[in-house]
Design a protein around this motif. Structure first.
Motif, short mmCIF file in Angstrom:
data_model
loop_
_atom_site.label_atom_id
_atom_site.label_comp_id
_atom_site.label_asym_id
_atom_site.label_seq_id
_atom_site.Cartn_x
_atom_site.Cartn_y
_atom_site.Cartn_z
N LEU A 166 0.82 -1.21 0.00
CA LEU A 166 0.00 0.00 0.00
C LEU A 166 0.86 1.25 0.00
N HIS A 167 2.17 1.09 0.14
CA HIS A 167 3.13 2.18 0.04
C HIS A 167 4.25 1.73 -0.87
N ALA A 168 4.58 2.55 -1.85
CA ALA A 168 5.61 2.17 -2.82
C ALA A 168 6.30 3.43 -3.32
N ARG A 191 4.02 9.34 -9.14
CA ARG A 191 3.83 9.49 -7.70
C ARG A 191 2.43 10.01 -7.44
N GLY A 192 1.96 9.86 -6.22
CA GLY A 192 0.66 10.40 -5.87
C GLY A 192 -0.11 9.46 -4.96
N HIS A 193 -1.33 9.89 -4.61
CA HIS A 193 -2.25 9.08 -3.82
C HIS A 193 -3.29 8.52 -4.79
N PHE A 194 -3.40 7.22 -4.87
CA PHE A 194 -4.29 6.57 -5.84
C PHE A 194 -5.31 5.71 -5.11
N ALA A 196 -8.93 0.34 -1.48
CA ALA A 196 -7.70 0.64 -0.76
C ALA A 196 -7.07 1.89 -1.36
N THR A 197 -6.27 2.57 -0.56
CA THR A 197 -5.53 3.75 -1.02
C THR A 197 -4.06 3.39 -1.13
N LEU A 198 -3.50 3.61 -2.29
CA LEU A 198 -2.08 3.34 -2.54
C LEU A 198 -1.33 4.66 -2.63
N ILE A 199 -0.28 4.79 -1.83
CA ILE A 199 0.55 5.99 -1.85
C ILE A 199 1.86 5.65 -2.55
N VAL A 200 2.13 6.36 -3.63
CA VAL A 200 3.36 6.14 -4.40
C VAL A 200 4.27 7.34 -4.14
N TYR A 201 5.39 7.08 -3.50
CA TYR A 201 6.34 8.13 -3.17
C TYR A 201 7.26 8.40 -4.36
N PRO A 202 7.81 9.59 -4.45
CA PRO A 202 8.81 9.85 -5.50
C PRO A 202 10.06 9.02 -5.27
N ALA A 203 10.79 8.77 -6.34
CA ALA A 203 12.02 7.99 -6.23
C ALA A 203 13.06 8.78 -5.44
N VAL A 204 13.73 8.10 -4.54
CA VAL A 204 14.80 8.71 -3.75
C VAL A 204 16.13 8.28 -4.35
N GLU A 205 16.91 9.25 -4.83
CA GLU A 205 18.18 8.95 -5.47
C GLU A 205 19.33 9.21 -4.50
N ALA A 206 20.35 8.40 -4.63
CA ALA A 206 21.54 8.56 -3.79
C ALA A 206 22.34 9.78 -4.23
N LEU A 207 22.91 10.47 -3.27
CA LEU A 207 23.76 11.63 -3.54
C LEU A 207 25.14 11.36 -2.94
N PRO A 208 25.89 10.45 -3.55
CA PRO A 208 27.16 10.01 -2.92
C PRO A 208 28.25 11.07 -2.92
N ARG A 209 28.18 12.03 -3.84
CA ARG A 209 29.27 13.01 -3.95
C ARG A 209 28.86 14.39 -3.46
N TRP A 210 27.87 14.42 -2.60
CA TRP A 210 27.41 15.70 -2.08
C TRP A 210 27.39 15.66 -0.56
N LYS A 211 27.97 16.67 0.06
CA LYS A 211 27.96 16.81 1.50
C LYS A 211 27.16 18.05 1.88
N LEU A 212 26.25 17.86 2.78
CA LEU A 212 25.49 19.00 3.26
C LEU A 212 26.41 19.94 4.04
N PRO A 213 26.18 21.23 3.97
CA PRO A 213 27.05 22.17 4.70
C PRO A 213 27.07 21.86 6.19
N MET A 271 5.59 14.72 -0.25
CA MET A 271 6.13 14.75 -1.61
C MET A 271 5.28 13.95 -2.59
N ALA A 272 4.56 12.96 -2.10
CA ALA A 272 3.68 12.18 -2.98
C ALA A 272 2.46 12.98 -3.41
N ALA A 273 2.11 14.00 -2.63
CA ALA A 273 0.86 14.72 -2.89
C ALA A 273 1.03 16.09 -3.52
N VAL A 274 2.18 16.75 -3.35
CA VAL A 274 2.30 18.14 -3.79
C VAL A 274 2.25 18.25 -5.31
#
Length: 423
Positions: free
Chosen positions: A60-62, A121-124, A150-167, A296-299
């Motif tokens: 129900l979450h993907a 993505r979204g709420h379906f 049933a309500t299925l929530i599809v989240y946006p894909a989360v990509e790795a940021l291996p070469r980025w450091k937050l300040p 993020m799934a809804a905006v």
């Protein structure tokens, strides 16, 4: 409905002709028609009797890119066969769950799995399973619903940021990298055997019971301060369509950056104004990650508040040591002004710009439409350079992202030498 009307018109004509002419052949056709229509009604009326059916979803979450699997089972407990059954689930998914037409013998059952990729993505909403049957002539139809929706929530894909450091944070007692400490902090890194001189309040009793010897906790310094993310949902600055829309890129960037920050044990807050105002207070951990992903799934790009207004309202609440992340496709330099005082206040800032020209051109190409004129392209490019120059004047780091390339290859921390060379 049209076919049923045709049959009734033909039947009425035959009935009138039979009583008008008295011909045996015409009466034979009338009796045959009554037999066919009556048999079709009875077949449809009892077509769904003695049936047992159900379905289940594997999740129900993907996330975008996952595959949804639905398992169906239909059982016939009658001694009579079911010649035609149509099974499907109505839904609001961008790609509908495939239905199936089956026939069941006496006291038999069928099970199968329907799979569909989750491309948006979204709420379906996935409605109850619908079983439909009818007669071979299409005169009558019978249907029934099974189970609950049933309500299925599809989240946006989360990509790795291996070469980025937050300040890193700019407050005492924080560190951009994990560091062991003898002080007691909220961050427990590991456990080790007890050594003489260790305080008793550091003993981890559950581990000690399992290991049959005393175990004590080791701590790390708190890594970083709070992160506030500002997501631009102003409909006037977004462009592109489907996966090549700027809204999809900024949402994916927001989800990826927040996941990276939470993984580093930062406390993350989020502010965005679309059709509704959405503000997530600062928090950390898996619960906050779930809240960010659900948002993020809804905006959508349906806001009317400019980014400059959002920043003026939100940045005034930032305190020393925080980090501001601004994510936008806007090329209006007006929103840079609220960021100019951050450095003197001890607030780090990073800006992620979704290049509207690249998204628009890719969308036009995918739709088979004519590309932009050279003058329009030059205007976009000039505006992007102006925004980046305005940010660089106040030593605000910026990253430009385009569609079709992983975010991990575009959002990269630039070292001191590369920064000096760029200037």
């Amino acid at each position: 409905m049209i076919r049923r009307l045709e049959f009734f018109v033909i039947g009425a004509i035959l009935l009138i002709g039979a009583f008008s002419t008295g011909a045996d052949f015409v009466f034979f056709l009338v009796y045959l028609g009554i037999l066919v229509i009556g048999g079709a009604y009875i077949l449809t009326r009892f077509g769904l009797s003695d049936l047992e059916a159900g379905y289940s979803l594997d999740k129900l979450h993907a996330q975008v890119g996952d595959v949804l699997s639905a398992t169906y089972t239909v059982r016939n407990t009658s001694r009579l066969p079911k010649l035609w059954l149509e099974v499907h689930n109505p839904s609001t998914l961008s790609i509908a769950l495939p239905g199936r037409a089956i026939a069941l013998g006496p006291r038999s059952e069928r099970s199968w799995i329907a799979r569909v990729p989750l491309a948006r993505r979204g709420h379906f909403r996935i409605d109850s399973m619908v079983i439909r049957t009818g007669d071979p002539f299409g005169l009558f139809e019978s249907s029934a619903t099974v189970g609950s929706g049933a309500t299925l929530i599809v989240y946006p894909a989360v990509e790795a940021l291996p070469r980025w450091k937050l300040p890193p944070a700019m407050v005492e007692g924080t560190n951009a990298n994990p560091e062991r400490t003898i002080q007691t902090t909220p961050l427990v890194s590991s456990i080790r055997p007890y050594a003489p001189g260790d305080a008793f309040n550091r003993i981890h009793w559950k581990s000690s019971a399992r290991q049959q010897e005393l175990q004590v906790k080791e701590f790390e310094l708190e890594q970083t301060a709070d992160v506030w993310m500002f997501l631009d949902l102003d409909r006037t600055v977004h462009t592109g369509s489907f996966d090549d829309a700027t809204i999809e890129t900024v949402v994916r960037a927001c989800a990826s950056i927040s996941a990276r920050a939470l993984l580093e044990n930062r406390a993350v807050g989020l502010a965005a104004v679309g059709a509704r105002r959405a503000v997530l207070p600062v928090d950390r951990g898996g619960r906050q990650h779930q809240k960010v992903m659900q948002l993020m799934a809804a905006v959508q790009a349906d806001g009317t508040v400019a980014l400059s207004e959002l920043l003026v309202e939100g940045i005034s609440h930032l305190r020393r040591g925080m980090t501001a992340i601004v994510i936008t496709p806007s090329l209006d330099r007006g929103w840079v002004r609220p960021l100019t005082s951050l450095r003197t206040r001890g607030v780090a800032c990073t800006v992620v710009i979704a290049d509207p020209l690249a998204h628009l051109e890719r969308s036009l190409e995918a739709a088979g439409e004519r590309p932009l004129a050279a003058t329009a392209r030059e205007e976009y490019a000039r505006s992007l350079r102006a925004v980046r120059h305005a940010l660089a004047e106040y030593e605000l780091h910026s990253h430009v992202v385009v569609p079709g390339i992983p975010l991990g290859d575009q959002i990269v921390t630039v070292g001191p030498r590369a920064t000096a060379a760029a200037r």
